[in-house]
Scaffold this active site. Structure first.
Site, short mmCIF file in Angstrom:
data_model
loop_
_atom_site.label_atom_id
_atom_site.label_comp_id
_atom_site.label_asym_id
_atom_site.label_seq_id
_atom_site.Cartn_x
_atom_site.Cartn_y
_atom_site.Cartn_z
CE1 TYR A 516 39.85 36.83 25.79
CE2 TYR A 516 39.07 38.84 26.81
CZ TYR A 516 38.81 37.63 26.22
OH TYR A 516 37.51 37.21 26.05
CD GLU A 632 39.43 39.39 33.03
OE1 GLU A 632 40.62 39.18 33.36
OE2 GLU A 632 39.11 39.80 31.90
CB SER A 756 43.37 50.38 33.83
OG SER A 756 42.85 51.34 32.93
CG ASN A 757 39.94 50.40 38.76
OD1 ASN A 757 39.85 49.29 38.25
ND2 ASN A 757 39.88 50.59 40.06
CD GLU A 758 43.07 54.73 36.00
OE1 GLU A 758 43.24 55.14 37.16
OE2 GLU A 758 43.37 53.57 35.64
#
Length: 774
Positions: A516, A632, A756-758
C-alpha cells in the site's frame, strides 16, 4: 419474560415516548428553583407504566422479569435508565424506583415487606434508602447504626448520610446492625426521634442526612438473607446508575456535535477546526466505550460476579459522563456555563450521579482488588483430560471456560517453550513449524468460515482464542494472508481466485505482504503512483512500495496500483496480486529503531502480472482497499497487543511487589479496564466481519483506542521496570525476567501503521460525527 431484543426495545420505546412528552430539562430548572424534590403526580405516572415492578415477581404484583439467573429485570431497568439520563428526568428513578424495589424483591416474604412493596408498586408510597454512614465506603464491613428490640418494638440509633430522596419521601429503608447481623427496617418520615439535615446537591436536588435517636421502626428482614439481598440490590443499582450516566453522556455529545456544526467563528463553522474535531472524537470514543462496557456487563450477568460487573460499568460510564459533559461546556464556550443552556444541567447531574455509591477511581480500585483475588488460570497440558484435540467441533456450543482450557492445554503441549514471549516480529523461518502445526490441527484461521478451511469462530470465541494465544506468549507469524487477503478474496475475489490462493495460505506455501504505502503515499493512500499498464493479457507494473512488513519473507504481495491517471485519485486505482519471484522485483530491507529488519522497500521494474490477478473491477481498487483497511484496523484494533502487555505488566508487578504501591495500582486498574472495554468494543466489529458485513468507518475507534492503550501499558511497563527499562535486551536479574522495552517500540509503530491515529480521528470526525470540513 427473557431479555430478548423485542422486550428491551418495548421498554426503551415506552420510556422515550413518556419522557419526550414534556421538556424534562425545564422541569429540572423549575424543581431546582423550588428547592429540590420531585413531582408526586409524575411519580404516579411512572408507577402506572410498570417501571417500578420490573424486578418484582408476578406473585408480589410486579412484572416478573426476575433477578436470576440472567437478571432479565436489570436489562430492562438499564434501558429505561439510559433514556431517563438522556432526557434528564428529575424524579429519583434510581434512588426510589430501582434500589428499594430490587431490595424488597430479593427479600423473603413477610407481612411488613409485602405491605410496603404493594404501596411502592402502586406509587402511593415513595421510599428512599438510608445506607451510607461515611463518604466513599463501597463495601462497609460494619453498620454503626444499630437496631434494638425493646418492649415496645424495634428502635434505631445512628446517623445516615447522602440520603435520596429527602423531601417528598414517605420514609426510608434503613440498613443497621442488629442481633443477627444486618437488619433492614422501615422508618416513616414523621417518626419520632428522627431528625433531618437538608443539603442541596450540585445538580439542585435535595440531599439529606438522617439522625435516628431511639426512632421506632418496622423490621423488614434480618441476618444473611437481608445482607445478601442488600448486596444484590446495591450492585444492581450501580448498574442502573451506569446506564443513566451513559444516557447523559450520549445527549451531551449530541448537543455538542450539533453546536460544532452550526456555531460560526472566523467565517466558518467551529466544527471544521481540527483541534476541536479531535477533542469531540475523543468524547465520542468515550461514549462508545461506555456503551460497549455496559452491554458487555449486562451480557455477563449471571456468569460473572455481580460486584465485578457493577464496578466495571460504574467506573466506565461515570468517567465518560463527567468527561463528555465537562468537554461539552468547554466546546460551547461561554454559553455552556449558563444555567439556561442544557449542557450545564447534564454536567451537574453527571457530577452528582458519578459520586453516588462510589466514584470512578474507587470502582477502578475495587475492580482491580476483585481481579487480583481471582485464582490464576491452569495452563498446564494436564488441564485438558483428553489425549487428542478436536480438529473441528461445535465451537459455539462449547462453554467458553472449556474452550479456553482446551487452547491452554494445546499451547502447553505443542508451542515451544523457548519461543514464548518473544519481543519482536518473527521471520517466516522462525515461525514456519508453528504455523504448520496450527494448519494440521485446523486452528490456523480462527475467523475464516468453515467452508474455507477456518474455524468459523463467533466473536466471543475469537476473542478468547486471541487472548489465550497472547497470554501464552505465542509469537505472531507472517499472517497477512490470513488476516487481510483471505477475507478480501472471500468478499471481492472470484471463485477461481479463492480456489487458487486460499489453500496455499493455509498450507504455508504463500507468504503474503501488503503493498500500500509509497514514499509519497502514506496516510494519503489515494496518492499511489506505482503504475500498472495493460499489455495484452498482462499488467506491466512499475514503481515502489515501502514499509512492507515481512517483505524479506514474502512470496506474494497484494498491492494498490494506478491504472488510470486521467480521473480523480481514488477512481483510477486497482487491486493486484503479484508473485514476488517475478522478474523485475527487488526487495531491500529497512532496519527500525529496535535494530530489527521488520520492513522492506520493494521495487517493481516492468514486472508482468497476469490480468487474472486483478481483484474486483478495473479502476475499482479503492473500494477493495477501504474494505481491506477495515480488516487491517480490525486486526490492529484487536485487544491482543494490549492484553499481552497488560500480562507483562502484571508479571513485573508480581516480581517486584508493585501491587502494594497505591500509585501503581491506580494506573494498572485504569489500564486494565481500558483493555477490558476495548475487548467489548472489538467483539461487536468482529461479529460484523464474521457475518460478511462491510466494516463501517467507526472501526477507526478500535485502532485509536487499542494502540493508545497499548502504548500507555508499555509506558507503565517501562516506569515499573525502573533502571532495568534502560536495557535493550531481555532482563534476567534481581527477580525480573522480561523484555521491558520491546512493547514500547512496537506500540509507537502501531500508532502510525494502518493510518496514523491522527488520520483515524479525521475519519471519525468527518464520516461518523459528520463534522464540517470548512
Amino acid at each position: 419474560m427473557n431479555h430478548d431484543t423485542d422486550t428491551i426495545t418495548m421498554f426503551r420505546d415506552s420510556a422515550r415516548s413518556f419522557l419526550a412528552a414534556v421538556d424534562q430539562r425545564q422541569r429540572v430548572r423549575a424543581l431546582e428553583d423550588a428547592g429540590g424534590g420531585f413531582d408526586r403526580a409524575v411519580w404516579q405516572q411512572i408507577a402506572e407504566l410498570g417501571w417500578l415492578g420490573l424486578a418484582v415477581s408476578e406473585a408480589d404484583g410486579g412484572l416478573g422479569l426476575g433477578l436470576g439467573p440472567d437478571y432479565s429485570a436489570v436489562h430492562a431497568i438499564a434501558a429505561i435508565c439510559e433514556e431517563a439520563g438522556e432526557a434528564l428526568l428529575p424524579e429519583p428513578l434510581v434512588d426510589a424506583g430501582v434500589f428499594p424495589l430490587v431490595l424488597l424483591a430479593g427479600l423473603p416474604a413477610a407481612p411488613a415487606r409485602g405491605a410496603l412493596l404493594a404501596d411502592l408498586l402502586a406509587g402511593t408510597r415513595v421510599a428512599g434508602m438510608a445506607l451510607q454512614e461515611t463518604a466513599g465506603d463501597l463495601d462497609p464491613a460494619v453498620w454503626h447504626t444499630t437496631a434494638q428490640d425493646t418492649g415496645s418494638g424495634l428502635q434505631l440509633t445512628g446517623r445516615k448520610l447522602f440520603v435520596r430522596p429527602g423531601p417528598g419521601a414517605d420514609g426510608w429503608i434503613v440498613v443497621a446492625s442488629g442481633g443477627t447481623g444486618t437488619t433492614l427496617a422501615w422508618v416513616n418520615a414523621d417518626a419520632p426521634g428522627l431528625r433531618a439535615e437538608p443539603a442541596i446537591g450540585v445538580d439542585g436536588s435535595a440531599v439529606w442526612a438522617l439522625d435516628f435517636s431511639a426512632t421506632p421502626a418496622t423490621r423488614l428482614a434480618d441476618g444473611p438473607a437481608a445482607a445478601a439481598a442488600l448486596a444484590q440490590a446495591t450492585e444492581c443499582t450501580r448498574i442502573a446508575m451506569a446506564a443513566e450516566l451513559l444516557g447523559m453522556a450520549r445527549r451531551a455529545l449530541a448537543l455538542t456535535t450539533e453546536y460544532l456544526k452550526t456555531r460560526q467563528q472566523f467565517g466558518r463553522a467551529i466544527g471544521s477546526f481540527q483541534a476541536l474535531q479531535h477533542r469531540q472524537v475523543d468524547a465520542w470514543l468515550q461514549v462508545q466505550l461506555a456503551q460497549a462496557s455496559l452491554q458487555a456487563g449486562l451480557a455477563a450477568l449471571g456468569s460473572e460476579p455481580l460486584a465485578l460487573i457493577a464496578s466495571r460499568v460504574k467506573a466506565r460510564c461515570g468517567h465518560a459522563a463527567t468527561e463528555v459533559t465537562r468537554l461539552a461546556i468547554q466546546l460551547h464556550g461561554a454559553i455552556g456555563t449558563t444555567n439556561e443552556y442544557d449542557v450545564g444541567l447534564y454536567f451537574k447531574r453527571a457530577m452528582t450521579l458519578a459520586s453516588r455509591l462510589g466514584h470512578t477511581t474507587a470502582h477502578r480500585a475495587r475492580h482491580a482488588r476483585l481481579l487480583l483475588q481471582t485464582p490464576p488460570v491452569d495452563d498446564s497440558a494436564a488441564a485438558w483430560p483428553h489425549a487428542e484435540f478436536p480438529r473441528d467441533a461445535d465451537w459455539a456450543a462449547m462453554p467458553e471456560p472449556q474452550f479456553r482450557q482446551m487452547l491452554r492445554a494445546f499451547l502447553a503441549r505443542h508451542y515451544p517453550q523457548a519461543r514464548r514471549h518473544l519481543p519482536y516480529r518473527q521471520t517466516w523461518a522462525q515461525s514456519r513449524d508453528w504455523y504448520l502445526t496450527l494448519a494440521r490441527q485446523g486452528w490456523l484461521a480462527p475467523g475464516w468460515p468453515r467452508e474455507r478451511g477456518g474455524m468459523g469462530l463467533a466473536a466471543d470465541k475469537l476473542i478468547a482464542y486471541l487472548e489465550e494465544f497472547e497470554r501464552h506468549g505465542v509469537a505472531r507469524p507472517p499472517d497477512q494472508g490470513l488476516v487481510m487477503l483471505g477475507p478480501i478474496l472471500m468478499r471481492f475475489g472470484t471463485e477461481a481466485q479463492c480456489a487458487r490462493y486460499l489453500p496455499p495460505i493455509l498450507a504455508g506455501e504463500h507468504v503474503w505482504t501488503q503493498g500500500y504505502s509509497e514514499p509519497g503515499a502514506g496516510s494519503d493512500l489515494a496518492a499511489v503512483r506505482t503504475e500498472a499498464v495493460i499489455d495484452g493479457e498482462h499488467f506491466v507494473v512499475t514503481g515502489q512500495k515501502t514499509w512492507t512488513t515481512w517483505g524479506a519473507d514474502g512470496t506474494h504481495m497484494f498491492m494498490l496500483v494506478r491504472t488510470d491517471k486521467t480521473v480523480k485519485k481514488q477512481a483510477g486505482i486497482s487491486f493486484l496480486l503479484v508473485d514476488l519471484k517475478s522478474p523485475g522485483v527487488t526487495v531491500r530491507p529497512i532496519r527500525n529503531i529496535a535494530a530489527e529488519q521488520e520492513f522492506c522497500e520493494v521495487f517493481f521494474d516492468q514486472v508482468r502480472v497476469p490480468r487474472d490477478n486483478l481483484v474486483g473491477e478495473l479502476n475499482q481498487g479503492w473500494t477493495v482497499a477501504k474494505a481491506l483497511l477495515g480488516f487491517e484496523r480490525l486486526f490492529t484494533g484487536s485487544p491482543k497487543h494490549a492484553q499481552y502487555t497488560l500480562g507483562q505488566v502484571h508479571k513485573l508487578a508480581q516480581q517486584r511487589g508493585l501491587f502494594d504501591d497505591p500509585a501503581f495500582l491506580a494506573r494498572w486498574a485504569t489500564l486494565q479496564l481500558d483493555t477490558l472495554d476495548l475487548r467489548a468494543a472489538y467483539s461487536g466489529f468482529a461479529e460484523r466481519a464474521k457475518r460478511g458485513e462491510a466494516l463501517p468507518p467507526s472501526i477507526s475507534m478500535l485502532k485509536v483506542w487499542s494502540t493508545e492503550t497499548f502504548e500507555q501499558l508499555a509506558l507503565l511497563l517501562i516506569e515499573a521496570g525502573a533502571d532495568f527499562a534502560a536495557l535493550r535486551d531481555h532482563v534476567r536479574s534481581d527477580g525480573v525476567d522480561l523484555h521491558l522495552v520491546a512493547p514500547l517500540f512496537n506500540a509507537i509503530g502501531a500508532k502510525i501503521f494502518a493510518g496514523s491515529n491522527e488520520i483515524q480521528r479525521n475519519i471519525l470526525a468527518r464520516q461518523v460525527l459528520d463534522l464540517p470540513t470548512e
